[in-house]
Design a protein around this motif. Structure first.
Motif, PDB file in Angstrom:
ATOM      1  N   ILE A  16     -11.687  51.882  36.519  1.00  0.00           N
ATOM      2  CA  ILE A  16     -12.954  52.139  37.211  1.00  0.00           C
ATOM      3  C   ILE A  16     -13.857  53.023  36.356  1.00  0.00           C
ATOM      4  O   ILE A  16     -15.047  52.743  36.174  1.00  0.00           O
ATOM      5  N   VAL A  17     -13.274  54.084  35.810  1.00  0.00           N
ATOM      6  CA  VAL A  17     -14.068  55.036  35.031  1.00  0.00           C
ATOM      7  C   VAL A  17     -14.568  54.394  33.736  1.00  0.00           C
ATOM      8  O   VAL A  17     -15.712  54.613  33.320  1.00  0.00           O
ATOM      9  N   ARG A  18     -13.722  53.591  33.102  1.00  0.00           N
ATOM     10  CA  ARG A  18     -14.149  52.910  31.870  1.00  0.00           C
ATOM     11  C   ARG A  18     -15.326  51.970  32.141  1.00  0.00           C
ATOM     12  O   ARG A  18     -16.271  51.884  31.351  1.00  0.00           O
ATOM     13  N   ARG A  19     -15.278  51.268  33.260  1.00  0.00           N
ATOM     14  CA  ARG A  19     -16.381  50.358  33.587  1.00  0.00           C
ATOM     15  C   ARG A  19     -17.653  51.131  33.918  1.00  0.00           C
ATOM     16  O   ARG A  19     -18.760  50.691  33.603  1.00  0.00           O
ATOM     17  N   LEU A  20     -17.505  52.295  34.543  1.00  0.00           N
ATOM     18  CA  LEU A  20     -18.676  53.140  34.793  1.00  0.00           C
ATOM     19  C   LEU A  20     -19.312  53.577  33.478  1.00  0.00           C
ATOM     20  O   LEU A  20     -20.536  53.667  33.363  1.00  0.00           O
ATOM     21  N   LYS A  21     -18.467  53.840  32.485  1.00  0.00           N
ATOM     22  CA  LYS A  21     -18.977  54.253  31.176  1.00  0.00           C
ATOM     23  C   LYS A  21     -19.645  53.090  30.453  1.00  0.00           C
ATOM     24  O   LYS A  21     -20.769  53.208  29.951  1.00  0.00           O
ATOM     25  N   ILE A  22     -18.972  51.941  30.403  1.00  0.00           N
ATOM     26  CA  ILE A  22     -19.457  50.810  29.613  1.00  0.00           C
ATOM     27  C   ILE A  22     -20.618  50.089  30.299  1.00  0.00           C
ATOM     28  O   ILE A  22     -21.653  49.811  29.685  1.00  0.00           O
ATOM     29  N   GLU A  23     -20.465  49.789  31.600  1.00  0.00           N
ATOM     30  CA  GLU A  23     -21.462  48.973  32.292  1.00  0.00           C
ATOM     31  C   GLU A  23     -22.628  49.787  32.849  1.00  0.00           C
ATOM     32  O   GLU A  23     -23.753  49.296  32.930  1.00  0.00           O
ATOM     33  N   GLU A  24     -22.353  51.022  33.265  1.00  0.00           N
ATOM     34  CA  GLU A  24     -23.388  51.834  33.904  1.00  0.00           C
ATOM     35  C   GLU A  24     -23.935  52.930  32.992  1.00  0.00           C
ATOM     36  O   GLU A  24     -24.949  53.547  33.305  1.00  0.00           O
ATOM     37  N   GLY A  25     -23.235  53.197  31.881  1.00  0.00           N
ATOM     38  CA  GLY A  25     -23.688  54.240  30.966  1.00  0.00           C
ATOM     39  C   GLY A  25     -23.629  55.635  31.561  1.00  0.00           C
ATOM     40  O   GLY A  25     -24.396  56.523  31.185  1.00  0.00           O
ATOM     41  N   VAL A  26     -22.692  55.843  32.493  1.00  0.00           N
ATOM     42  CA  VAL A  26     -22.615  57.118  33.210  1.00  0.00           C
ATOM     43  C   VAL A  26     -22.102  58.243  32.316  1.00  0.00           C
ATOM     44  O   VAL A  26     -22.598  59.368  32.370  1.00  0.00           O
ATOM     45  N   ARG A 101     -19.920  50.683  48.631  1.00  0.00           N
ATOM     46  CA  ARG A 101     -20.115  49.239  48.482  1.00  0.00           C
ATOM     47  C   ARG A 101     -19.922  48.819  47.017  1.00  0.00           C
ATOM     48  O   ARG A 101     -19.355  47.763  46.731  1.00  0.00           O
ATOM     49  N   TYR A 102     -20.387  49.652  46.099  1.00  0.00           N
ATOM     50  CA  TYR A 102     -20.200  49.371  44.672  1.00  0.00           C
ATOM     51  C   TYR A 102     -18.709  49.250  44.355  1.00  0.00           C
ATOM     52  O   TYR A 102     -18.276  48.308  43.680  1.00  0.00           O
ATOM     53  N   LEU A 103     -17.911  50.198  44.847  1.00  0.00           N
ATOM     54  CA  LEU A 103     -16.469  50.155  44.605  1.00  0.00           C
ATOM     55  C   LEU A 103     -15.838  48.918  45.238  1.00  0.00           C
ATOM     56  O   LEU A 103     -14.996  48.249  44.632  1.00  0.00           O
ATOM     57  N   ILE A 104     -16.232  48.628  46.468  1.00  0.00           N
ATOM     58  CA  ILE A 104     -15.682  47.473  47.178  1.00  0.00           C
ATOM     59  C   ILE A 104     -15.977  46.179  46.415  1.00  0.00           C
ATOM     60  O   ILE A 104     -15.095  45.351  46.173  1.00  0.00           O
ATOM     61  N   GLU A 105     -17.240  46.001  46.034  1.00  0.00           N
ATOM     62  CA  GLU A 105     -17.643  44.749  45.393  1.00  0.00           C
ATOM     63  C   GLU A 105     -17.030  44.578  44.009  1.00  0.00           C
ATOM     64  O   GLU A 105     -16.725  43.468  43.586  1.00  0.00           O
ATOM     65  N   LYS A 106     -16.844  45.693  43.297  1.00  0.00           N
ATOM     66  CA  LYS A 106     -16.347  45.615  41.925  1.00  0.00           C
ATOM     67  C   LYS A 106     -14.827  45.557  41.839  1.00  0.00           C
ATOM     68  O   LYS A 106     -14.268  44.890  40.962  1.00  0.00           O
ATOM     69  N   PHE A 107     -14.148  46.264  42.760  1.00  0.00           N
ATOM     70  CA  PHE A 107     -12.727  46.497  42.516  1.00  0.00           C
ATOM     71  C   PHE A 107     -11.781  46.171  43.664  1.00  0.00           C
ATOM     72  O   PHE A 107     -10.581  46.079  43.456  1.00  0.00           O
ATOM     73  N   SER A 108     -12.265  46.059  44.904  1.00  0.00           N
ATOM     74  CA  SER A 108     -11.337  45.899  46.021  1.00  0.00           C
ATOM     75  C   SER A 108     -10.837  44.471  46.122  1.00  0.00           C
ATOM     76  O   SER A 108     -11.599  43.520  46.015  1.00  0.00           O
ATOM     77  N   GLY A 109      -9.524  44.360  46.402  1.00  0.00           N
ATOM     78  CA  GLY A 109      -8.959  43.030  46.603  1.00  0.00           C
ATOM     79  C   GLY A 109      -8.529  42.812  48.032  1.00  0.00           C
ATOM     80  O   GLY A 109      -7.926  41.802  48.364  1.00  0.00           O
ATOM     81  N   GLY A 110      -8.830  43.785  48.909  1.00  0.00           N
ATOM     82  CA  GLY A 110      -8.404  43.673  50.301  1.00  0.00           C
ATOM     83  C   GLY A 110      -9.253  42.690  51.076  1.00  0.00           C
ATOM     84  O   GLY A 110     -10.461  42.619  50.912  1.00  0.00           O
ATOM     85  N   SER A 111      -8.645  41.884  51.965  1.00  0.00           N
ATOM     86  CA  SER A 111      -9.393  40.883  52.720  1.00  0.00           C
ATOM     87  C   SER A 111     -10.266  41.506  53.794  1.00  0.00           C
ATOM     88  O   SER A 111     -11.187  40.875  54.291  1.00  0.00           O
ATOM     89  N   ASN A 112      -9.973  42.744  54.189  1.00  0.00           N
ATOM     90  CA  ASN A 112     -10.739  43.376  55.257  1.00  0.00           C
ATOM     91  C   ASN A 112     -11.775  44.354  54.720  1.00  0.00           C
ATOM     92  O   ASN A 112     -12.239  45.228  55.430  1.00  0.00           O
TER      93      ASN A 112
END
Length: 334
Positions: A16-26, A101-112
């Protein structure tokens, strides 16, 4: 697989943190050790510090008999503390619902995920807004500890005169000064600590500063319609109090929505810019004006030009605590 705010994520904190760095430039830089993902803190030095000082725990950890979930965030330089959802909300400058919502859409695999989205966010907000008070006896015990090392530190930082007014004390275990933070009702919500040697910060366990403004209680006790200086750090605000000038501190570079609401409830309507002069402080002041001017606040800008001209190393001049009273008087307000 990790759990964040009750939701299952089929990924890792590191991913998650790596993607925040690479994709979001955080984050400017990232390093991984056994327990934490270390990143450059986006909240001080304009996010451009050379060595990562913010730790994000990879797994649940246990310290002093208490459990801290995966994704617990703490900056060892500026003291910023949050969970991963709150960190994303702060760096992306969105509310917690959008961060979740950002976390859910990017990383969650739960059906609910979608069904649980609102429930989890509301649960997180309720937990965040629930204040945990600290026994005043603990604060007073620290205040009574007047060891010479702590007194010398307070004198060096120009805040010894207001030691008792703000119940500043000393914690021998951490070798740090203690600064209690009160809410508008005068309850101690948290104790902030700063080491007298080096630059280490400690926040009281379970503390939450999102809706609290340092010094607001003291200002309101004796408010006479003055313009109030607003600073980032408690040390800067205490410096002004030591000069007989009322000030508050938002304990960071960006005011939260909850802090803005607290100010709206107060009688204060004139605020003077005492924020740091670095990029983060300038951006924080602009954002604060955007939030408060529509609510009827008058925001007074400040100009440090004359002071900068007289400093040998202008790059080192950042905050009010560095100034002498004579230099402070040269600040232009408009």
């Amino acid at each position: 697989m990790i759990y964040l705010d009750g939701e299952i994520f089929f990924t890792s904190i590191e991913n998650i943190v790596r993607r925040l760095k690479i994709e979001e430039g955080v984050f400017k830089d990232l390093k991984v050790n056994n327990k934490d993902v270390m990143v450059t803190c986006p909240f001080h030095k304009g996010g451009m510090e050379n060595k990562p000082s913010m730790g994000i725990s990879k797994d649940e950890v246990k310290r002093n008999g208490k459990k801290y979930p995966a994704g617990t965030v703490h900056c060892y330089s500026c003291g910023y503390t949050a969970n991963l959802t709150k960190l994303i909300a702060d760096v992306k400058e969105v509310d917690r619902f959008k961060a979740w919502r950002y976390l859910i859409e990017k990383f969650s695999g739960g059906s609910n995920s979608e069904r649980n989205l609102t429930i989890n966010v509301e649960r997180s907000e309720n937990q965040e807004n629930k204040e945990k008070y600290i026994d005043i006896d603990k604060v007073q015990a620290y205040n009574k500890n007047k060891c010479s090392a702590s007194i010398n530190y307070l004198k060096r930082r120009k805040i010894n005169k207001v030691r008792d007014k703000f119940l500043i004390g000393y914690n021998e275990d951490h070798e740090s000064i203690t600064i209690p933070v009160l809410n508008r009702s005068g309850k101690v919500v948290m104790i902030k600590e700063r080491s007298i040697e080096g630059k280490r910060f400690f926040n009281s366990t379970g503390s939450n500063k999102a809706g609290v403004i340092f010094g607001l209680y003291q200002v309101e006790k004796d408010y006479k319609g003055e313009k109030i200086w607003v600073c980032e750090s408690e040390i800067d605000a205490l410096t002004l109090w030591g000069w007989g000038i009322k000030a508050i501190a938002i304990m960071g570079s960006h005011i939260s929505d909850l802090q803005a609401k607290e100010l709206e409830k107060s009688p204060i309507r004139d605020l003077i810019d005492g924020m740091d002069r670095d990029d983060a402080g300038r951006k924080g002041w602009r954002k604060m004006k955007d939030k408060l001017i529509p609510k009827g606040f008058k925001m007074w800008n400040t100009e440090w030009k004359e002071i900068f001209n007289n400093w040998n190393d202008q790059e080192k001049l950042k905050d009010l605590n560095q100034l002498t009273y004579q230099e402070f008087q040269q600040i232009i307000k408009y």
